[in-house]
Motif scaffolding. Structure first.
Motif, mmCIF file in Angstrom:
data_model
loop_
_atom_site.group_PDB
_atom_site.id
_atom_site.type_symbol
_atom_site.label_atom_id
_atom_site.label_comp_id
_atom_site.label_asym_id
_atom_site.label_seq_id
_atom_site.Cartn_x
_atom_site.Cartn_y
_atom_site.Cartn_z
ATOM 1 N N TYR A 39 -16.957 6.480 -52.979
ATOM 2 C CA TYR A 39 -15.375 5.894 -51.636
ATOM 3 C C TYR A 39 -13.974 6.426 -52.138
ATOM 4 C CZ TYR A 39 -11.893 2.768 -50.831
ATOM 5 O OH TYR A 39 -10.672 2.181 -50.408
ATOM 6 N N ASP A 40 -13.256 6.968 -51.703
ATOM 7 C CA ASP A 40 -12.408 7.463 -52.485
ATOM 8 C C ASP A 40 -10.801 7.027 -52.245
ATOM 9 O OD1 ASP A 40 -11.010 7.896 -49.846
ATOM 10 O OD2 ASP A 40 -11.231 10.211 -50.067
ATOM 11 N N GLY A 41 -10.867 5.889 -52.449
ATOM 12 C CA GLY A 41 -10.114 4.829 -51.890
ATOM 13 C C GLY A 41 -9.371 4.900 -50.319
ATOM 14 N N VAL A 42 -9.657 5.874 -49.604
ATOM 15 C CA VAL A 42 -9.913 5.369 -48.026
ATOM 16 C C VAL A 42 -10.580 5.567 -47.040
ATOM 17 C CG1 VAL A 42 -8.139 7.126 -46.337
ATOM 18 C CG2 VAL A 42 -7.746 7.274 -48.926
ATOM 19 N N ASN A 43 -11.487 6.404 -47.236
ATOM 20 C CA ASN A 43 -12.957 6.696 -47.114
ATOM 21 C C ASN A 43 -14.024 6.479 -47.830
ATOM 22 O OD1 ASN A 43 -11.304 7.542 -44.662
ATOM 23 N ND2 ASN A 43 -11.354 9.389 -45.519
ATOM 24 N N ILE A 44 -14.406 5.915 -47.007
ATOM 25 C CA ILE A 44 -16.489 6.293 -47.852
ATOM 26 C C ILE A 44 -17.668 7.311 -47.373
ATOM 27 C CG2 ILE A 44 -19.010 4.759 -47.772
ATOM 28 C CD1 ILE A 44 -17.073 2.443 -47.303
ATOM 29 N N TYR A 45 -17.871 8.088 -48.272
ATOM 30 C CA TYR A 45 -19.045 9.286 -47.993
ATOM 31 C C TYR A 45 -20.032 9.324 -48.092
ATOM 32 C CZ TYR A 45 -13.733 11.097 -47.712
ATOM 33 O OH TYR A 45 -12.338 11.109 -47.728
ATOM 34 N N GLY A 46 -20.765 9.548 -47.025
ATOM 35 C CA GLY A 46 -22.212 9.243 -47.230
ATOM 36 C C GLY A 46 -23.220 10.338 -46.678
ATOM 37 N N HIS A 47 -24.011 10.671 -46.957
ATOM 38 C CA HIS A 47 -25.307 11.870 -46.317
ATOM 39 C C HIS A 47 -26.606 11.728 -45.900
ATOM 40 C CE1 HIS A 47 -26.963 11.430 -50.507
ATOM 41 N NE2 HIS A 47 -27.507 11.603 -49.990
ATOM 42 N N SER A 48 -27.137 12.181 -44.520
ATOM 43 C CA SER A 48 -28.434 11.160 -44.144
ATOM 44 C C SER A 48 -29.289 12.572 -43.494
ATOM 45 C CB SER A 48 -28.147 10.286 -43.792
ATOM 46 O OG SER A 48 -29.239 9.946 -43.059
ATOM 47 N N ALA A 49 -30.804 12.410 -43.217
ATOM 48 C CA ALA A 49 -31.296 13.259 -43.217
ATOM 49 C C ALA A 49 -31.459 12.966 -41.653
ATOM 50 C CB ALA A 49 -32.652 13.580 -43.435
ATOM 51 N N LYS A 50 -31.397 13.889 -40.631
ATOM 52 C CA LYS A 50 -31.168 13.427 -39.396
ATOM 53 C C LYS A 50 -32.029 11.793 -39.005
ATOM 54 C CE LYS A 50 -30.675 15.074 -34.574
ATOM 55 N NZ LYS A 50 -31.037 13.371 -33.555
ATOM 56 N N GLY A 51 -32.260 11.168 -38.397
ATOM 57 C CA GLY A 51 -32.523 10.494 -38.425
ATOM 58 C C GLY A 51 -32.346 9.049 -36.958
ATOM 59 N N MET A 52 -32.374 8.126 -37.296
ATOM 60 C CA MET A 52 -32.812 6.493 -36.247
ATOM 61 C C MET A 52 -30.750 5.998 -37.329
ATOM 62 S SD MET A 52 -33.655 2.688 -36.322
ATOM 63 C CE MET A 52 -33.723 1.858 -34.547
ATOM 64 N N LYS A 53 -30.232 5.835 -38.170
ATOM 65 C CA LYS A 53 -29.426 5.944 -38.111
ATOM 66 C C LYS A 53 -28.153 6.836 -37.824
ATOM 67 C CE LYS A 53 -28.134 7.361 -42.568
ATOM 68 N NZ LYS A 53 -29.122 6.700 -43.789
ATOM 69 N N ILE A 54 -28.102 8.091 -38.134
ATOM 70 C CA ILE A 54 -27.810 8.941 -37.250
ATOM 71 C C ILE A 54 -27.139 9.427 -36.287
ATOM 72 C CG2 ILE A 54 -26.072 10.933 -36.811
ATOM 73 C CD1 ILE A 54 -26.270 10.045 -40.200
ATOM 74 N N ASP A 55 -28.805 8.741 -35.078
ATOM 75 C CA ASP A 55 -28.422 8.626 -34.087
ATOM 76 C C ASP A 55 -27.594 7.445 -33.077
ATOM 77 O OD1 ASP A 55 -30.390 10.871 -34.114
ATOM 78 O OD2 ASP A 55 -32.280 9.663 -33.895
ATOM 79 N N ILE A 56 -27.647 6.373 -33.817
ATOM 80 C CA ILE A 56 -26.935 5.458 -34.156
ATOM 81 C C ILE A 56 -25.480 5.749 -33.220
ATOM 82 C CG2 ILE A 56 -25.879 2.783 -34.316
ATOM 83 C CD1 ILE A 56 -29.687 2.231 -34.560
ATOM 84 N N MET A 57 -25.064 6.039 -35.125
ATOM 85 C CA MET A 57 -24.004 6.111 -34.858
ATOM 86 C C MET A 57 -23.124 6.708 -33.710
ATOM 87 S SD MET A 57 -23.361 5.646 -39.704
ATOM 88 C CE MET A 57 -24.428 7.187 -39.917
ATOM 89 N N ARG A 58 -23.893 8.330 -34.064
ATOM 90 C CA ARG A 58 -23.638 8.877 -32.510
ATOM 91 C C ARG A 58 -23.366 8.623 -32.152
ATOM 92 N NH1 ARG A 58 -27.233 14.213 -34.056
ATOM 93 N NH2 ARG A 58 -26.271 14.854 -35.857
ATOM 94 N N GLN A 59 -24.381 7.698 -31.194
ATOM 95 C CA GLN A 59 -23.723 6.454 -29.573
ATOM 96 C C GLN A 59 -22.350 6.251 -30.377
ATOM 97 O OE1 GLN A 59 -27.773 4.972 -28.863
ATOM 98 N NE2 GLN A 59 -28.370 7.309 -29.082
ATOM 99 N N ASN A 60 -22.360 5.134 -31.091
ATOM 100 C CA ASN A 60 -21.245 3.803 -31.219
ATOM 101 C C ASN A 60 -20.597 4.059 -32.550
ATOM 102 O OD1 ASN A 60 -19.852 1.905 -31.385
ATOM 103 N ND2 ASN A 60 -21.903 -0.035 -31.516
ATOM 104 N N PRO A 61 -20.352 4.806 -32.959
ATOM 105 C CA PRO A 61 -19.365 5.090 -34.268
ATOM 106 C C PRO A 61 -19.103 4.566 -35.149
ATOM 107 C CG PRO A 61 -18.043 6.119 -32.724
ATOM 108 C CD PRO A 61 -19.560 5.314 -31.851
#
Length: 150
Positions: A39-61
């Motif tokens: 967390y940089d005081g403004v945004n939260i940054y993360g990383h992930s392999a492609k999968g369910m979490k990324i698919d869902i967030m791409r559909q509904n951010p």
């Protein structure tokens, strides 16, 4: 007795913790998963392999993020933040963020079981070479915090 965290306490908890829980929802499916983050005081940054979490967030951010520090059932702090998922696609920015994640998390890795699938590599040029690594940010638009202390 439950009380609200101050803005300063909310910021401190978000900056101090290593693992939070990311909640996302799409097509009738709600998914909550722990993530390493910075967390940089403004945004939260993360990383992930492609999968369910990324698919869902791409559909509904629209996402929700929770982090806590629990000492026991009557001595804890919790922050919830709401925001928007956004993929980071520019390679230089990906490398910068992955380095921040590595710097934050590496001191807490206790053995050599971490693999490239975790997103940690020895050389910048190896980012994303063994798996499709997605680097993202959560643009926060609201934060609340509660605590109990006895």
């Amino acid at each position: 007795m439950l009380r609200d965290l101050t803005d300063i306490q909310i910021e401190a908890l978000l900056k101090d913790q290593l693992i939070g829980r990311l909640g996302c929802h799409s097509n009738g499916v709600t998914y909550i998963v722990p993530i390493n983050y910075v967390y940089d005081g403004v945004n939260i940054y993360g990383h992930s392999a492609k999968g369910m979490k990324i698919d869902i967030m791409r559909q509904n951010p629209a996402v929700c993020f929770e982090v806590d520090n629990i000492k026991d059932v009557t001595n804890w702090q919790s922050v919830i933040a709401w925001g928007k998922f956004e993929e980071i696609t520019e390679m230089a920015e990906q490398v910068t963020i992955l380095q921040k994640l590595t710097d934050r998390i590496a001191p807490h890795i206790i053995d050599d079981s971490v693999s490239p699938e975790h997103g940690f590599v020895d050389n910048e040029g190896d980012v994303g070479t063994s798996v499709e690594l997605i680097i993202y940010k959560i643009i926060i638009d609201k934060k609340t915090g509660r605590f109990e202390s006895r």
